[in-house]
Design an enzyme around this catalytic site. Structure first.
Site, mmCIF file in Angstrom:
data_model
loop_
_atom_site.group_PDB
_atom_site.id
_atom_site.type_symbol
_atom_site.label_atom_id
_atom_site.label_comp_id
_atom_site.label_asym_id
_atom_site.label_seq_id
_atom_site.Cartn_x
_atom_site.Cartn_y
_atom_site.Cartn_z
ATOM 1 N N ARG A 74 0.832 -1.206 0.000
ATOM 2 C CA ARG A 74 0.000 0.000 0.000
ATOM 3 C C ARG A 74 0.872 1.264 0.000
ATOM 4 N NH1 ARG A 74 -2.923 -3.417 3.850
ATOM 5 N NH2 ARG A 74 -1.802 -2.386 5.568
ATOM 6 N N CYS A 83 1.527 20.590 -11.167
ATOM 7 C CA CYS A 83 0.054 20.540 -11.109
ATOM 8 C C CYS A 83 -0.380 19.108 -10.789
ATOM 9 C CB CYS A 83 -0.538 21.010 -12.429
ATOM 10 S SG CYS A 83 -0.222 22.746 -12.787
ATOM 11 N N ARG A 114 -3.276 19.266 -7.991
ATOM 12 C CA ARG A 114 -3.655 20.384 -7.131
ATOM 13 C C ARG A 114 -4.532 21.394 -7.861
ATOM 14 N NH1 ARG A 114 -1.163 24.894 -8.696
ATOM 15 N NH2 ARG A 114 0.739 24.677 -9.928
ATOM 16 N N SER A 115 -4.358 21.487 -9.200
ATOM 17 C CA SER A 115 -5.026 22.524 -9.975
ATOM 18 C C SER A 115 -5.118 22.079 -11.426
ATOM 19 C CB SER A 115 -4.221 23.823 -9.870
ATOM 20 O OG SER A 115 -4.701 24.806 -10.758
ATOM 21 N N GLN A 116 -6.241 22.409 -12.080
ATOM 22 C CA GLN A 116 -6.338 22.043 -13.497
ATOM 23 C C GLN A 116 -7.201 23.007 -14.288
ATOM 24 O OE1 GLN A 116 -8.395 18.415 -15.240
ATOM 25 N NE2 GLN A 116 -6.251 17.964 -15.654
ATOM 26 N N ASN A 157 -4.303 15.290 -19.533
ATOM 27 C CA ASN A 157 -3.743 14.594 -18.373
ATOM 28 C C ASN A 157 -4.330 13.199 -18.208
ATOM 29 O OD1 ASN A 157 -3.602 17.686 -16.563
ATOM 30 N ND2 ASN A 157 -1.880 16.604 -17.456
ATOM 31 N N ILE A 216 -12.567 26.530 -14.809
ATOM 32 C CA ILE A 216 -12.768 26.992 -16.185
ATOM 33 C C ILE A 216 -12.481 28.485 -16.195
ATOM 34 C CG2 ILE A 216 -14.436 27.308 -18.050
ATOM 35 C CD1 ILE A 216 -15.954 24.870 -16.937
ATOM 36 N N TYR A 217 -11.534 28.896 -17.005
ATOM 37 C CA TYR A 217 -11.178 30.323 -17.074
ATOM 38 C C TYR A 217 -12.304 31.131 -17.714
ATOM 39 C CZ TYR A 217 -6.398 29.770 -15.465
ATOM 40 O OH TYR A 217 -5.292 29.542 -14.685
ATOM 41 N N ALA A 232 -3.820 31.037 -19.900
ATOM 42 C CA ALA A 232 -3.427 31.921 -18.805
ATOM 43 C C ALA A 232 -2.102 31.449 -18.219
ATOM 44 C CB ALA A 232 -4.496 31.948 -17.742
#
Length: 282
Positions: free
Chosen positions: A137, A157, A183-185, A194, A225-226, A281
């Site tokens: 594990r 990311c 962490r961010s997308q 990804n 979403i930008y 961005a």
């Protein structure tokens, strides 16, 4: 129809309908013209893809599967942090004059660590455990290394993979599952990119470890979403959906470090038209 399309459409609708806006807040990203890049975001998005049933490429528009695999191999196989080792331009924005992105991504996977079994980097450790101790594990990678963040041109990311092996009743082979932590997308620009590249990674690892592929669970802390992507997303999720493509690997490759993008075959990939010139961005 492709399950990946359904997951993508449902996620985008949820973000647009139930997400929160960062407009007016102090944000780091900006557009090329210098304006702040605001987002609509959802916290803690979790998507599950059963790779044993289909390859998770969306058909709403084409995902460049070989190109995203090339980036994955640059990180996981070549363990490089220099864009001169990458046969695409996706990282050019974050490279310095010498082509380096700092101590990020592939650099971290290539650092050797002392284990009881000897010196290994994180990728070799994963392969070692999958072959020798598959029910552990503790099979995971982590490239979000705080001590080196100040020397990274971009914080990671997608920063962690946790592998988990199961034995389905009646199956001769073990099943490889994994969790991708992010962490961010940027959902429009990077979500299926990804998903596809880590699905390919799982197929490759399963093949060299004589396993079957199972579930890829994608956990996104900040799925956004930008603002300038909203109308593009609204149009995209209304498009016709098609069956998932057929994905196969060259069965003769048994060493992870011998894979190339030429070992991938994609068949019957029918998609909507590509979206060009997506504003990014930075």
């Amino acid at each position: 129809m492709s399950l990946a399309d359904k997951i993508f459409v449902d996620m985008c609708k949820d973000i647009l309908e139930n997400g929160t806006s960062t407009e007016g807040e102090k944000v780091r990203p900006h557009w090329e013209d210098g304006t702040s890049a605001y987002t609509i975001k959802k916290f803690g998005v979790v998507n599950r893809y059963d790779l044993s049933k289909e390859f998770p490429a969306i058909t709403l528009r084409k995902t460049a599967i070989r190109t995203c695999t090339e980036e994955m191999l640059w990180i996981w196989q070549r363990k490089s942090n220099n864009i001169h080792d990458l046969n695409s331009t996706v990282w050019d924005e974050w490279a310095d004059a010498d082509g380096s992105i700092g101590k990020a991504y592939g650099y971290q996977l290539g650092v050797k660590h002392q284990y009881k079994e000897g010196m290994m980097d994180q990728v070799d450790r994963v392969i070692y455990d999958l072959k020798n101790n598959p029910f552990s594990r503790r099979i995971m990678t982590n490239i979000y290394v705080h001590a080196d963040l100040h020397e990274m041109n971009l914080y990671p990311c997608a920063y962690s993979m946790t592998f988990n092996v199961t034995h389905q009743p009646g199956d001769e082979k073990l099943t490889l599952n994994a969790i991708l932590n992010q962490r961010s997308q940027d959902v429009l620009a990077a979500n299926n990119w990804n998903v596809c590249q880590y699905a390919v990674l799982m197929h490759m690892l399963a093949q060299v470890c004589d396993m079957k592929v199972g579930e890829l669970v994608h956990v996104i802390a900040d799925a956004h979403i930008y603002d300038r992507h909203v109308p593009i997303i609204r149009e995209l999720i209304k498009r016709e959906q098609h069956p998932a493509p057929k994905f196969t690997l060259n069965p003769d490759v048994k060493d992870f470090y011998q894979f190339t993008t030429k070992d991938i075959t994609i068949e019957d990939y029918v998609t909507g038209s590509q979206i060009k010139n997506i504003p990014i961005a930075v």
